[in-house]
Design an enzyme around this catalytic site. Structure first.
Site, short mmCIF file in Angstrom:
data_model
loop_
_atom_site.label_atom_id
_atom_site.label_comp_id
_atom_site.label_asym_id
_atom_site.label_seq_id
_atom_site.Cartn_x
_atom_site.Cartn_y
_atom_site.Cartn_z
N TYR A 1 7.41 -13.60 -2.21
CA TYR A 1 6.98 -12.25 -1.99
C TYR A 1 5.66 -12.02 -2.63
O TYR A 1 4.69 -11.32 -2.11
CB TYR A 1 8.19 -11.19 -2.21
CG TYR A 1 7.61 -9.73 -2.20
CD1 TYR A 1 7.89 -8.92 -1.00
CD2 TYR A 1 7.00 -8.88 -3.32
CE1 TYR A 1 7.46 -7.68 -0.88
CE2 TYR A 1 7.07 -7.67 -3.24
CZ TYR A 1 6.99 -7.03 -1.95
OH TYR A 1 6.70 -5.76 -1.79
N SER B 1 1.33 -4.90 -3.75
CA SER B 1 2.48 -4.55 -4.70
C SER B 1 2.00 -5.09 -5.83
O SER B 1 1.05 -5.67 -6.33
CB SER B 1 3.52 -5.81 -4.22
OG SER B 1 4.44 -5.77 -5.47
P1 NDP Z 1 11.62 -1.08 3.94
O1 NDP Z 1 12.52 -2.50 3.74
O2 NDP Z 1 12.33 0.15 3.66
O3 NDP Z 1 11.02 -1.05 5.07
C1 NDP Z 1 10.34 -2.20 5.70
C2 NDP Z 1 9.71 -1.77 7.29
O4 NDP Z 1 9.24 -3.08 7.59
C3 NDP Z 1 10.97 -1.46 8.05
O5 NDP Z 1 10.67 -0.47 8.88
C4 NDP Z 1 11.06 -2.58 8.82
O6 NDP Z 1 11.63 -2.59 10.13
C5 NDP Z 1 9.67 -3.21 8.97
N1 NDP Z 1 9.85 -4.92 9.19
C6 NDP Z 1 10.63 -5.91 8.18
N2 NDP Z 1 10.30 -6.86 9.02
C7 NDP Z 1 9.79 -6.74 10.10
C8 NDP Z 1 9.47 -7.62 11.19
N3 NDP Z 1 9.83 -8.95 11.15
N4 NDP Z 1 8.85 -7.12 12.32
C9 NDP Z 1 8.67 -5.81 12.44
N5 NDP Z 1 9.00 -4.97 11.21
C10 NDP Z 1 9.33 -5.19 10.37
O7 NDP Z 1 10.49 -1.24 2.75
P2 NDP Z 1 9.51 -0.34 2.03
O8 NDP Z 1 9.18 0.93 2.64
O9 NDP Z 1 10.04 -0.25 0.75
O10 NDP Z 1 8.15 -1.10 2.02
C11 NDP Z 1 7.14 -0.78 2.59
C12 NDP Z 1 5.84 -1.71 2.23
O11 NDP Z 1 5.64 -1.41 0.96
C13 NDP Z 1 6.06 -3.28 2.43
O12 NDP Z 1 5.11 -3.78 2.50
C14 NDP Z 1 6.51 -3.41 0.94
O13 NDP Z 1 6.26 -4.94 0.45
C15 NDP Z 1 5.66 -2.55 0.23
N6 NDP Z 1 6.23 -2.21 -1.18
C16 NDP Z 1 7.14 -1.31 -1.37
C17 NDP Z 1 7.69 -1.10 -2.94
C18 NDP Z 1 8.78 -0.07 -2.84
O14 NDP Z 1 9.08 -0.11 -4.17
N7 NDP Z 1 9.43 0.37 -1.91
C19 NDP Z 1 6.90 -1.32 -3.95
C20 NDP Z 1 5.69 -2.29 -3.61
C21 NDP Z 1 5.45 -2.65 -2.27
P3 NDP Z 1 13.36 -2.60 10.30
O15 NDP Z 1 13.96 -1.53 9.38
O16 NDP Z 1 13.55 -2.49 11.70
O17 NDP Z 1 13.56 -4.03 9.80
#
Ligand code: NDP
Length: 246
Positions: free
Chosen positions: A165, A152
């Site tokens: 985070y 990130s």
């Molecule tokens: P979302 O919140 O849309 O999706 C996160 C995903 O991670 C979901 O599928 C969720 O599953 C899964 N997840 C969360 N907690 C757990 C857990 N305890 N066990 C298993 N799975 C888990 O996030 P994004 O798609 O936006 O983010 C994806 C990645 O990109 C992350 O690492 C985030 O930090 C990074 N990121 C995102 C940015 C953005 O602007 N969107 C910017 C910079 C980095 P479930 O839905 O079942 O909870």
């Protein structure tokens, strides 16, 4: 990134995607499958993983596999068992996208809640380490393997109120660099992607007042995800790549 992937870029590759039920991970799973990969869909919410599965099958993609796992509670044994199952079923892994992550609570540093901090570190850092360890032998069995962490902007330069985070993403960058160095003379390339501001539920939680229609969609940032997963990035190691360079 201006990259046009061949339609069969990932043909017959076996790729594990974490967080494959929502947001960027869901799109990455669909995109990898549409380029020929057998995708192993890991995530917390089974119904979301099933939706991703159905979309892949409906698009005539290779049949995926589903691994329901809550990374907050999972122990090392869960990951060791998962790796054994993958080995039995597929014999190897050609790629891993460590995408699942959580935002936790944004707050002034003084008000960081210890329980919330520990949960974020468990999911965003410790779970990534525990998962990667037993998967490395499977990645070594592939001809050409890619391991991709998810970083990130706040994991490269700290920002007020992003507490746990941001610290977890600095740790992610460090883990990627250490592994890339350890594996520099092997078939396993280790890199990270910083997605940049992307239209997902995590982003809207962090920026509730923002006009989300102005953000890139997960589909729009997929060229970077394809490039780093496929053989065209064979010489790229230890890099943290911005999916939306300024
Ligand atoms: P979302 O919140 O849309 O999706 C996160 C995903 O991670 C979901 O599928 C969720 O599953 C899964 N997840 C969360 N907690 C757990 C857990 N305890 N066990 C298993 N799975 C888990 O996030 P994004 O798609 O936006 O983010 C994806 C990645 O990109 C992350 O690492 C985030 O930090 C990074 N990121 C995102 C940015 C953005 O602007 N969107 C910017 C910079 C980095 P479930 O839905 O079942 O909870």
């Amino acid at each position: 990134m201006d990259y046009q992937a061949a339609n069969d870029l990932l043909k017959d590759r076996v790729i594990l995607v974490t967080g494959a039920g929502d947001g960027i991970g869901r799109q990455a799973a669909l995109t990898y499958a549409s380029h020929g990969a057998v995708v192993i869909l890991l995530g917390k919410t089974v119904s979301k993983l099933e939706q991703t599965y159905d979309l892949i099958v409906a698009a005539n993609g290779p049949e995926p596999a589903i691994v329901p796992l809550d990374m907050q509670g999972a122990t090392e044994q869960h990951y060791i068992d998962m790796a054994s199952t993958i080995e039995e079923q597929f014999g190897r892994l050609d790629g891993v996208l460590l995408n699942a992550g959580m935002l936790g609570v944004l707050s002034p540093f003084e008000q960081i809640d210890l329980a919330s901090w520990e949960t974020v570190m468990k999911v965003n850092v410790t779970a990534q380490m525990m998962m990667t360890k037993p998967l490395l032998p499977l990645l070594r069995k592939a001809d050409d393997a890619a391991l991709i962490f998810t970083s990130s902007g706040v994991g490269k330069k700290g920002r007020a109120y992003w507490g746990s985070y941001a610290v977890s993403k600095f740790a992610t960058e460090g883990m990627m660099q250490i592994l890339a160095d350890e594996l520099s003379n092997t078939n396993v390339r280790v890199n990270a992607i910083n997605p940049g501001a992307t239209r997902t539920s995590m982003r809207s939680t962090a920026y509730p007042g923002e006009d989300a229609s102005k953000l890139k969609t997960p589909a729009e940032i997929m060229p970077t995800y394809l490039y780093l997963m496929g053989p065209d990035s064979q010489d790229i190691r230890g890099q943290s790549v911005d999916a939306q360079p300024k």
